[in-house]
Design an enzyme around this catalytic site. Structure first.
Site, PDB file in Angstrom:
ATOM      1  N   ASN A  12       6.809  -0.337   3.248  1.00  0.00           N
ATOM      2  CA  ASN A  12       5.976  -1.412   3.801  1.00  0.00           C
ATOM      3  C   ASN A  12       4.824  -1.625   2.816  1.00  0.00           C
ATOM      4  O   ASN A  12       3.913  -0.804   2.745  1.00  0.00           O
ATOM      5  CB  ASN A  12       5.453  -0.983   5.186  1.00  0.00           C
ATOM      6  CG  ASN A  12       4.459  -1.991   5.746  1.00  0.00           C
ATOM      7  OD1 ASN A  12       4.277  -3.085   5.202  1.00  0.00           O
ATOM      8  ND2 ASN A  12       3.806  -1.623   6.843  1.00  0.00           N
ATOM      9  N   TRP A  13       4.925  -2.696   2.053  1.00  0.00           N
ATOM     10  CA  TRP A  13       3.914  -2.930   1.008  1.00  0.00           C
ATOM     11  C   TRP A  13       2.585  -3.421   1.570  1.00  0.00           C
ATOM     12  O   TRP A  13       1.598  -3.513   0.849  1.00  0.00           O
ATOM     13  CB  TRP A  13       4.453  -3.943  -0.018  1.00  0.00           C
ATOM     14  CG  TRP A  13       5.630  -3.451  -0.793  1.00  0.00           C
ATOM     15  CD1 TRP A  13       6.252  -2.229  -0.701  1.00  0.00           C
ATOM     16  CD2 TRP A  13       6.352  -4.177  -1.802  1.00  0.00           C
ATOM     17  NE1 TRP A  13       7.304  -2.150  -1.568  1.00  0.00           N
ATOM     18  CE2 TRP A  13       7.390  -3.328  -2.260  1.00  0.00           C
ATOM     19  CE3 TRP A  13       6.217  -5.460  -2.351  1.00  0.00           C
ATOM     20  CZ2 TRP A  13       8.290  -3.730  -3.252  1.00  0.00           C
ATOM     21  CZ3 TRP A  13       7.110  -5.854  -3.330  1.00  0.00           C
ATOM     22  CH2 TRP A  13       8.133  -4.994  -3.776  1.00  0.00           C
ATOM     23  N   LYS A  14       2.594  -3.815   2.830  1.00  0.00           N
ATOM     24  CA  LYS A  14       1.367  -4.360   3.461  1.00  0.00           C
ATOM     25  C   LYS A  14       0.830  -5.510   2.619  1.00  0.00           C
ATOM     26  O   LYS A  14       1.615  -6.232   1.998  1.00  0.00           O
ATOM     27  CB  LYS A  14       0.345  -3.249   3.696  1.00  0.00           C
ATOM     28  CG  LYS A  14       0.977  -2.070   4.450  1.00  0.00           C
ATOM     29  CD  LYS A  14      -0.005  -1.060   4.960  1.00  0.00           C
ATOM     30  CE  LYS A  14       0.753   0.053   5.678  1.00  0.00           C
ATOM     31  NZ  LYS A  14      -0.108   1.050   6.295  1.00  0.00           N
ATOM     32  N   HIS A  17       3.563  -3.204  14.133  1.00  0.00           N
ATOM     33  CA  HIS A  17       2.828  -2.239  13.306  1.00  0.00           C
ATOM     34  C   HIS A  17       1.433  -2.048  13.911  1.00  0.00           C
ATOM     35  O   HIS A  17       0.829  -3.012  14.388  1.00  0.00           O
ATOM     36  CB  HIS A  17       2.724  -2.733  11.853  1.00  0.00           C
ATOM     37  CG  HIS A  17       2.264  -1.641  10.945  1.00  0.00           C
ATOM     38  ND1 HIS A  17       0.940  -1.277  10.855  1.00  0.00           N
ATOM     39  CD2 HIS A  17       2.940  -0.791  10.128  1.00  0.00           C
ATOM     40  CE1 HIS A  17       0.834  -0.254  10.014  1.00  0.00           C
ATOM     41  NE2 HIS A  17       2.035   0.054   9.563  1.00  0.00           N
ATOM     42  N   GLU A  70      -1.346  -1.810  12.623  1.00  0.00           N
ATOM     43  CA  GLU A  70      -2.389  -2.670  12.038  1.00  0.00           C
ATOM     44  C   GLU A  70      -2.374  -4.052  12.679  1.00  0.00           C
ATOM     45  O   GLU A  70      -3.414  -4.696  12.820  1.00  0.00           O
ATOM     46  CB  GLU A  70      -2.194  -2.741  10.510  1.00  0.00           C
ATOM     47  CG  GLU A  70      -2.628  -1.432   9.854  1.00  0.00           C
ATOM     48  CD  GLU A  70      -1.885  -1.072   8.580  1.00  0.00           C
ATOM     49  OE1 GLU A  70      -1.201  -1.931   7.998  1.00  0.00           O
ATOM     50  OE2 GLU A  70      -1.986   0.110   8.161  1.00  0.00           O
ATOM     51  N   GLU A 128       4.868   6.051  14.095  1.00  0.00           N
ATOM     52  CA  GLU A 128       3.771   6.072  13.129  1.00  0.00           C
ATOM     53  C   GLU A 128       2.468   6.416  13.849  1.00  0.00           C
ATOM     54  O   GLU A 128       1.803   5.522  14.387  1.00  0.00           O
ATOM     55  CB  GLU A 128       3.617   4.697  12.471  1.00  0.00           C
ATOM     56  CG  GLU A 128       4.812   4.252  11.668  1.00  0.00           C
ATOM     57  CD  GLU A 128       4.400   3.313  10.534  1.00  0.00           C
ATOM     58  OE1 GLU A 128       4.720   3.631   9.384  1.00  0.00           O
ATOM     59  OE2 GLU A 128       3.741   2.282  10.784  1.00  0.00           O
ATOM     60  N   GLY A 185      -2.318   5.958   6.129  1.00  0.00           N
ATOM     61  CA  GLY A 185      -3.275   5.697   5.057  1.00  0.00           C
ATOM     62  C   GLY A 185      -4.380   6.738   4.950  1.00  0.00           C
ATOM     63  O   GLY A 185      -5.367   6.538   4.247  1.00  0.00           O
ATOM     64  N   SER A 219       1.463   8.497   5.856  1.00  0.00           N
ATOM     65  CA  SER A 219       1.177   9.355   4.697  1.00  0.00           C
ATOM     66  C   SER A 219       2.386  10.145   4.207  1.00  0.00           C
ATOM     67  O   SER A 219       2.246  11.296   3.796  1.00  0.00           O
ATOM     68  CB  SER A 219       0.006  10.301   4.997  1.00  0.00           C
ATOM     69  OG  SER A 219      -1.171   9.547   5.234  1.00  0.00           O
ATOM     70  N   GLY A 224       4.111   3.557   3.442  1.00  0.00           N
ATOM     71  CA  GLY A 224       3.106   2.587   3.014  1.00  0.00           C
ATOM     72  C   GLY A 224       2.714   2.837   1.571  1.00  0.00           C
ATOM     73  O   GLY A 224       3.426   2.466   0.631  1.00  0.00           O
ATOM     74  N   GLY A 225       1.576   3.493   1.367  1.00  0.00           N
ATOM     75  CA  GLY A 225       0.999   3.700   0.035  1.00  0.00           C
ATOM     76  C   GLY A 225       1.986   4.146  -1.034  1.00  0.00           C
ATOM     77  O   GLY A 225       2.016   3.580  -2.138  1.00  0.00           O
TER      78      GLY A 225
HETATM   79  P1  13P Z   1       0.939   5.121   4.586  1.00  0.00           P
HETATM   80  O1  13P Z   1       2.251   5.661   4.082  1.00  0.00           O
HETATM   81  O2  13P Z   1       0.112   4.464   3.528  1.00  0.00           O
HETATM   82  O3  13P Z   1       0.196   6.124   5.406  1.00  0.00           O
HETATM   83  O4  13P Z   1       1.322   3.911   5.610  1.00  0.00           O
HETATM   84  C1  13P Z   1       2.261   4.122   6.592  1.00  0.00           C
HETATM   85  C2  13P Z   1       2.570   2.841   7.244  1.00  0.00           C
HETATM   86  O5  13P Z   1       1.741   2.261   7.919  1.00  0.00           O
HETATM   87  C3  13P Z   1       3.906   2.263   7.019  1.00  0.00           C
HETATM   88  O6  13P Z   1       4.136   1.193   7.865  1.00  0.00           O
END
Ligand code: 13P
Length: 246
Positions: free
Chosen positions: A9-11, A95, A97, A167, A173, A208, A229-230
């Site tokens: 997930n590149w956000k 998600h 967020e 999640e 993050g 993470s 994510g990251g």
């Molecule tokens: P991180 O891997 O950056 O913690 O993000 C996880 C995430 O929200 C994937 O959707």
């Protein structure tokens, strides 16, 4: 029976140029036939480009959201049909967020999930508790409610057409992943709620996930892969996580 699955997930990250470089790193490192399903979810505006760059590869792609509506006067929204037009296989829904910053309710998330499966787009349903909720020992309640909102709308068979991602909000993050045992406990609970349909529903862990933590997570019985994510923004790190899922 359940295929290991790793989704990036590149956000809201990367430029068009970064996107091309990242995809090229992925396609050169993920050739041949693999046991694991790998997909990336770039921002909407880069989907067409990513579709083009991934055309000859075995990497799937998806969107980070989808509208609950089929079409019409919904400024700024993108429908399931539009995503399918571009070749998307997946759409992330719910998600944390989006639940937090866009105020998405579990009912809205359920409507998005339904809009996706109606068209054959595979929704990746995100569920997870905040730190406060975990400390109050409400993890199962919160995750159960988020999941039941979707079950109430589309039934267990409907949910089984998608993928579930656990999640924990406090792990996203922050560099602070849930331990494999903590994650397994919630995954087992989700599988139990899903009943017999749970046997063939992929349940991913997100929060993470890094190359050095992936293998221990994937070794757990009910962890079928990861939503990353990251670490999905660096081809080498993402590929290392994909290899750990094989
Ligand atoms: P991180 O891997 O950056 O913690 O993000 C996880 C995430 O929200 C994937 O959707």
């Amino acid at each position: 029976m359940r295929r290991p699955t790793v989704v990036g997930n590149w956000k809201m990250n990367a430029s068009l140029e970064d996107t091309a470089a990242l995809v090229s790193g992925l396609t050169s490192g993920w050739t041949g036939v693999h046991q694991a399903e790998v997909a990336v979810c770039p921002p909407y505006v880069y989907l067409a480009k990513v579709a083009e760059l991934l055309e000859e590869s075995n990497i799937a792609f998806g969107a980070q959201d989808v509208s609950e509506h089929e079409s019409g006067a919904y400024t700024g929204q993108i429908s399931a049909d539009m995503l399918l037009d571009l070749g998307c296989k997946y759409a992330i829904v719910g998600h944390s967020e989006r639940r937090e910053y866009q105020g998405e309710s579990s009912e809205l998330v359920a409507a998005k999930f339904e809009a996706a499966i109606k068209k054959g787009l595979v929704p990746i349903l995100c569920v997870g508790e905040t730190l406060e909720e975990r400390e109050q020992e409400r993890t199962f309640d919160v995750v159960g409610q988020q999941l039941r909102a979707v079950i109430d709308r589309v039934g267990l068979e409907g949910v089984a057409k998608g993928v579930i991602a656990y999640e924990p909000v406090w792990a996203i993050g922050t560099g602070r992943s849930a331990t494999p045992e903590m994650a397994q406990e919630v995954h087992a609970y989700i599988r139990e709620v899903m009943g017999p349909e749970g046997e063939h529903t992929a349940i991913l862990y997100g929060g993470s996930v890094k190359p050095d933590s992936a293998a221990a997570l994937f070794a757990q019985q009910d962890i079928d892969g990861a939503l990353v994510g990251g670490a999905s923004l660096k081809a080498e790190d993402f590929l290392a996580i994909c290899r750990a899922a094989e």
